[in-house]
Design a protein around this motif. Structure first.
Motif, PDB file in Angstrom:
ATOM      1  N   PHE A 147       0.849  -1.200   0.000  1.00 44.18           N
ATOM      2  CA  PHE A 147       0.000   0.000   0.000  1.00 44.18           C
ATOM      3  C   PHE A 147       0.886   1.252   0.000  1.00 44.18           C
ATOM      4  O   PHE A 147       1.945   1.269   0.639  1.00 44.18           O
ATOM      5  N   PRO A 148       0.440   2.315  -0.661  1.00 46.64           N
ATOM      6  CA  PRO A 148       1.221   3.563  -0.597  1.00 46.64           C
ATOM      7  C   PRO A 148       1.195   4.142   0.823  1.00 46.64           C
ATOM      8  O   PRO A 148       0.269   3.861   1.586  1.00 46.64           O
ATOM      9  N   PRO A 149       2.204   4.931   1.179  1.00 38.84           N
ATOM     10  CA  PRO A 149       2.293   5.453   2.553  1.00 38.84           C
ATOM     11  C   PRO A 149       1.043   6.219   2.999  1.00 38.84           C
ATOM     12  O   PRO A 149       0.654   6.116   4.157  1.00 38.84           O
ATOM     13  N   CYS A 150       0.420   6.965   2.100  1.00 40.47           N
ATOM     14  CA  CYS A 150      -0.755   7.756   2.502  1.00 40.47           C
ATOM     15  C   CYS A 150      -1.834   6.831   3.055  1.00 40.47           C
ATOM     16  O   CYS A 150      -2.463   7.120   4.085  1.00 40.47           O
ATOM     17  N   ILE A 151      -2.033   5.694   2.395  1.00 33.78           N
ATOM     18  CA  ILE A 151      -3.087   4.757   2.802  1.00 33.78           C
ATOM     19  C   ILE A 151      -2.658   4.016   4.065  1.00 33.78           C
ATOM     20  O   ILE A 151      -3.444   3.852   4.997  1.00 33.78           O
ATOM     21  N   SER A 178      -6.542  12.037  -6.212  1.00 35.09           N
ATOM     22  CA  SER A 178      -5.173  11.955  -6.733  1.00 35.09           C
ATOM     23  C   SER A 178      -4.164  12.383  -5.662  1.00 35.09           C
ATOM     24  O   SER A 178      -4.520  12.969  -4.641  1.00 35.09           O
ATOM     25  N   CYS A 179      -2.894  12.131  -5.961  1.00 37.45           N
ATOM     26  CA  CYS A 179      -1.833  12.533  -5.037  1.00 37.45           C
ATOM     27  C   CYS A 179      -1.867  14.045  -4.818  1.00 37.45           C
ATOM     28  O   CYS A 179      -1.647  14.526  -3.708  1.00 37.45           O
ATOM     29  N   GLU A 180      -2.162  14.788  -5.865  1.00 38.43           N
ATOM     30  CA  GLU A 180      -2.181  16.252  -5.753  1.00 38.43           C
ATOM     31  C   GLU A 180      -3.235  16.683  -4.731  1.00 38.43           C
ATOM     32  O   GLU A 180      -2.978  17.510  -3.854  1.00 38.43           O
ATOM     33  N   THR A 181      -4.441  16.075  -4.842  1.00 37.85           N
ATOM     34  CA  THR A 181      -5.508  16.438  -3.908  1.00 37.85           C
ATOM     35  C   THR A 181      -5.158  15.983  -2.498  1.00 37.85           C
ATOM     36  O   THR A 181      -5.352  16.721  -1.530  1.00 37.85           O
ATOM     37  N   LEU A 182      -4.615  14.772  -2.377  1.00 37.17           N
ATOM     38  CA  LEU A 182      -4.263  14.280  -1.048  1.00 37.17           C
ATOM     39  C   LEU A 182      -3.181  15.139  -0.419  1.00 37.17           C
ATOM     40  O   LEU A 182      -3.143  15.335   0.793  1.00 37.17           O
ATOM     41  N   SER A 183      -2.331  15.685  -1.266  1.00 40.27           N
ATOM     42  CA  SER A 183      -1.305  16.580  -0.756  1.00 40.27           C
ATOM     43  C   SER A 183      -1.948  17.874  -0.247  1.00 40.27           C
ATOM     44  O   SER A 183      -1.629  18.363   0.836  1.00 40.27           O
ATOM     45  N   ILE A 199      -2.862  14.818   3.501  1.00 38.66           N
ATOM     46  CA  ILE A 199      -2.820  13.361   3.722  1.00 38.66           C
ATOM     47  C   ILE A 199      -1.541  12.767   3.133  1.00 38.66           C
ATOM     48  O   ILE A 199      -0.992  11.813   3.647  1.00 38.66           O
ATOM     49  N   CYS A 200      -1.080  13.374   2.045  1.00 42.95           N
ATOM     50  CA  CYS A 200       0.133  12.865   1.397  1.00 42.95           C
ATOM     51  C   CYS A 200       1.347  13.643   1.867  1.00 42.95           C
ATOM     52  O   CYS A 200       1.338  14.870   1.890  1.00 42.95           O
ATOM     53  N   HIS A 201       2.387  12.922   2.229  1.00 45.46           N
ATOM     54  CA  HIS A 201       3.636  13.593   2.569  1.00 45.46           C
ATOM     55  C   HIS A 201       4.710  13.257   1.532  1.00 45.46           C
ATOM     56  O   HIS A 201       5.882  13.515   1.737  1.00 45.46           O
ATOM     57  N   ASN A 202       4.293  12.636   0.462  1.00 48.80           N
ATOM     58  CA  ASN A 202       5.178  12.315  -0.664  1.00 48.80           C
ATOM     59  C   ASN A 202       6.466  11.641  -0.204  1.00 48.80           C
ATOM     60  O   ASN A 202       7.564  12.025  -0.617  1.00 48.80           O
ATOM     61  N   GLU A 203       6.292  10.638   0.663  1.00 49.42           N
ATOM     62  CA  GLU A 203       7.448   9.932   1.196  1.00 49.42           C
ATOM     63  C   GLU A 203       8.359   9.405   0.076  1.00 49.42           C
ATOM     64  O   GLU A 203       7.870   8.915  -0.934  1.00 49.42           O
ATOM     65  N   ASP A 204       9.640   9.515   0.273  1.00 51.68           N
ATOM     66  CA  ASP A 204      10.649   9.030  -0.690  1.00 51.68           C
ATOM     67  C   ASP A 204      10.437   9.607  -2.090  1.00 51.68           C
ATOM     68  O   ASP A 204      10.809   9.003  -3.089  1.00 51.68           O
ATOM     69  N   ASP A 205       9.773  10.719  -2.142  1.00 49.55           N
ATOM     70  CA  ASP A 205       9.572  11.385  -3.432  1.00 49.55           C
ATOM     71  C   ASP A 205       8.851  10.496  -4.445  1.00 49.55           C
ATOM     72  O   ASP A 205       9.045  10.600  -5.651  1.00 49.55           O
ATOM     73  N   HIS A 206       8.016   9.591  -3.952  1.00 50.12           N
ATOM     74  CA  HIS A 206       7.449   8.622  -4.891  1.00 50.12           C
ATOM     75  C   HIS A 206       6.306   9.186  -5.713  1.00 50.12           C
ATOM     76  O   HIS A 206       5.752   8.522  -6.567  1.00 50.12           O
ATOM     77  N   TRP A 207       5.971  10.438  -5.485  1.00 52.91           N
ATOM     78  CA  TRP A 207       4.990  11.111  -6.330  1.00 52.91           C
ATOM     79  C   TRP A 207       5.450  11.050  -7.799  1.00 52.91           C
ATOM     80  O   TRP A 207       4.664  11.047  -8.722  1.00 52.91           O
ATOM     81  N   LYS A 208       6.788  10.979  -7.936  1.00 49.29           N
ATOM     82  CA  LYS A 208       7.357  10.911  -9.293  1.00 49.29           C
ATOM     83  C   LYS A 208       6.972   9.593  -9.970  1.00 49.29           C
ATOM     84  O   LYS A 208       6.969   9.493 -11.189  1.00 49.29           O
ATOM     85  N   HIS A 242      -1.187   8.918  -8.625  1.00 50.98           N
ATOM     86  CA  HIS A 242      -2.420   8.454  -8.012  1.00 50.98           C
ATOM     87  C   HIS A 242      -2.125   7.246  -7.116  1.00 50.98           C
ATOM     88  O   HIS A 242      -1.373   6.356  -7.518  1.00 50.98           O
ATOM     89  N   PRO A 243      -2.716   7.202  -5.912  1.00 50.10           N
ATOM     90  CA  PRO A 243      -2.411   6.071  -5.027  1.00 50.10           C
ATOM     91  C   PRO A 243      -2.685   4.709  -5.663  1.00 50.10           C
ATOM     92  O   PRO A 243      -1.921   3.767  -5.456  1.00 50.10           O
ATOM     93  N   LEU A 244      -3.742   4.614  -6.458  1.00 48.59           N
ATOM     94  CA  LEU A 244      -4.029   3.313  -7.093  1.00 48.59           C
ATOM     95  C   LEU A 244      -2.965   2.977  -8.136  1.00 48.59           C
ATOM     96  O   LEU A 244      -2.544   1.829  -8.257  1.00 48.59           O
ATOM     97  N   ALA A 245      -2.538   4.010  -8.881  1.00 48.14           N
ATOM     98  CA  ALA A 245      -1.511   3.778  -9.902  1.00 48.14           C
ATOM     99  C   ALA A 245      -0.203   3.371  -9.226  1.00 48.14           C
ATOM    100  O   ALA A 245       0.525   2.500  -9.703  1.00 48.14           O
ATOM    101  N   TYR A 246       0.067   4.009  -8.079  1.00 46.51           N
ATOM    102  CA  TYR A 246       1.285   3.683  -7.343  1.00 46.51           C
ATOM    103  C   TYR A 246       1.241   2.225  -6.854  1.00 46.51           C
ATOM    104  O   TYR A 246       2.202   1.467  -6.998  1.00 46.51           O
ATOM    105  N   TYR A 247       0.092   1.839  -6.320  1.00 49.76           N
ATOM    106  CA  TYR A 247      -0.077   0.462  -5.816  1.00 49.76           C
ATOM    107  C   TYR A 247       0.053  -0.538  -6.963  1.00 49.76           C
ATOM    108  O   TYR A 247       0.745  -1.555  -6.854  1.00 49.76           O
TER     109      TYR A 247
HETATM  110  S1  SF4 Z   1       2.452  10.490  -3.534  1.00 49.24           S
HETATM  111 FE1  SF4 Z   1       0.415   9.684  -3.841  1.00 49.24          FE
HETATM  112  S2  SF4 Z   1       0.531   7.531  -3.418  1.00 49.24           S
HETATM  113 FE2  SF4 Z   1       2.330   8.500  -2.519  1.00 49.24          FE
HETATM  114  S3  SF4 Z   1       1.777   8.948  -0.406  1.00 49.24           S
HETATM  115 FE3  SF4 Z   1       1.314  10.727  -1.629  1.00 49.24          FE
HETATM  116  S4  SF4 Z   1      -0.823  10.487  -2.195  1.00 49.24           S
HETATM  117 FE4  SF4 Z   1      -0.085   8.522  -1.534  1.00 49.24          FE
END
Ligand code: SF4
Length: 368
Positions: free
Chosen positions: A246-250, A318-323, A327-336, A340-345
């Motif tokens: 799961f992505p960190p936000c979830i 999306s990640c942008e909205t969660l940011s 809710i999103c802290h973009n851990e490890d810069d994985h936004w790159k 989207h959390p589902l796309a990331y998963y």
């Molecule tokens: S970048 Fe997206 S998937 Fe990653 S923690 Fe943030 S919202 Fe979740």
């Protein structure tokens, strides 16, 4: 009837007339950016995100704002130019109206029927929906709502249509003298359909042109709503549950709930949308979140609204909205990696070399 009642049930015909009698011009309200416009946008936003339209902070709004926000919400949802948005909006308005009706009818059970002018009784709502002859109580009591009702077969078939399950099929119902017997809880389900159709009728409004007239001052609200709507783009079918990926936000939201902390509405919406987005059913989510602050009823309520009438899955934001919501802290810069959390998963699932096991499979092995 009164403004407080119309504010709670703005779809009533009398509420429409009351808007006219207030002597305010919707065009002027919009041009001036009146509070009713903000509340109208909130109405649509909550419909799209949470499947309900009641105000998050009811004390912020006057009854008049609440009442006037309804026609403004209808303008906004018309401008979204999306059949799915209209379905979602009408369903959310109907859901909120029926929740209020349930409370009002219960108050009637306590013999409090006429103590407040903001309460709607069964007779009035049935009359309003042209159902007063089609739906009748089986017994009557001066201060208690009946448990059983009779519904004319024609009206029953119209209102019970759709994917409601076998118990609603006419062959499985008790039919007496051309009427179908329904329990009180089922009556509310039928009323919800009738109200949803009433609200959807006439939408979208014709003759609204982008950048002109009343539409121009609404552009910013529309842009925000369109952004929420565009996030409905489904990422691809996922049907696999593996928490380790799961992505960190979830994961953070899950841990927060497991620590017993009450999630805010947007947080639980995000979590539910993610879990349903990876293929989980309500019962599975209830089991998955068993030791958390999330309650089974709330999970069922939210998952029900994550599918629209056409069965389209409502994905998490999306990640942008969660940011933007913190809710999103973009851990490890994985936004790159994915927006989207589902796309990331999905990307993590595809990249994983491990022999992954679906959590559901593990659960069924444990129960054997
Ligand atoms: S970048 Fe997206 S998937 Fe990653 S923690 Fe943030 S919202 Fe979740």
């Amino acid at each position: 009837m009164s403004t407080p009642l119309y504010a709670r049930y703005p779809f009533l015909e009398a509420a429409r007339q009351a808007v006219g009698e207030l002597g305010v011009d919707i065009e002027t309200l919009i041009a001036e950016g009146a509070p009713a416009v903000d509340r109208g946008r909130e109405r649509v936003e909550r419909a799209l995100l949470a499947g309900r339209v009641d105000a998050e902070e009811p004390a912020e709004w006057r009854d008049e704002d609440e009442l006037l926000s309804y026609p403004i919400a209808r303008i906004l949802v018309s401008l979204l130019d999306s059949g799915a948005a209209i379905d979602k909006y009408a369903a959310a308005e109907a859901k909120t109206a029926v929740q209020r009706l349930e409370k009002d009818f219960e108050a009637g059970d306590d013999g409090l029927k006429s103590t407040t002018s903001a309460r709607l009784d069964r007779e009035t709502v049935l009359e309003e929906l042209d159902l007063s002859t089609a739906i009748r109580p089986e017994t009557s009591h001066p201060s208690r709502e009946p448990e059983w009702f009779r519904v004319g077969v024609g009206s029953y078939l119209r209102l019970a249509s759709g994917d409601r399950g076998d118990s609603w099929r006419l062959v499985n119902r008790e039919v007496v003298d051309g009427d179908v017997r329904v329990e009180r809880g089922e009556l509310f389900a039928l009323l919800r359909t009738a109200i949803r159709r009433r609200i959807a009728a006439g939408l979208p409004f014709e003759g609204l042109t982008e950048g002109e007239g009343i539409v121009e001052p609404l552009e910013a609200d529309l842009a925000e709503l369109r952004r929420l709507l565009s996030e409905r783009t489904v990422v691809g079918k996922i049907d696999f549950v593996n928490r380790a990926l799961f992505p960190p936000c979830i994961e953070n939201l899950l841990q927060k709930a497991e620590d017993g902390i009450e999630l805010q509405e947007f947080e639980s919406f995000t979590l539910m949308a993610f879990l349903t987005g990876i293929g989980m059913e309500a019962d599975e989510i209830i089991e998955f979140c068993e030791n958390s602050s999330l309650d089974p009823e709330g999970i069922r309520y939210q998952t029900e609204y994550l599918k629209d009438d056409r069965g389209t899955q409502y994905p998490p934001p999306s990640c942008e909205t969660l940011s933007a919501y913190g809710i999103c802290h973009n851990e490890d810069d994985h936004w790159k990696t994915a927006g989207h959390p589902l796309a990331y998963y999905q990307a993590r699932l595809e990249a994983s070399d491990d022999d992954l096991v679906d959590w559901r499979e593990r659960q069924s092995q444990l129960s054997e």
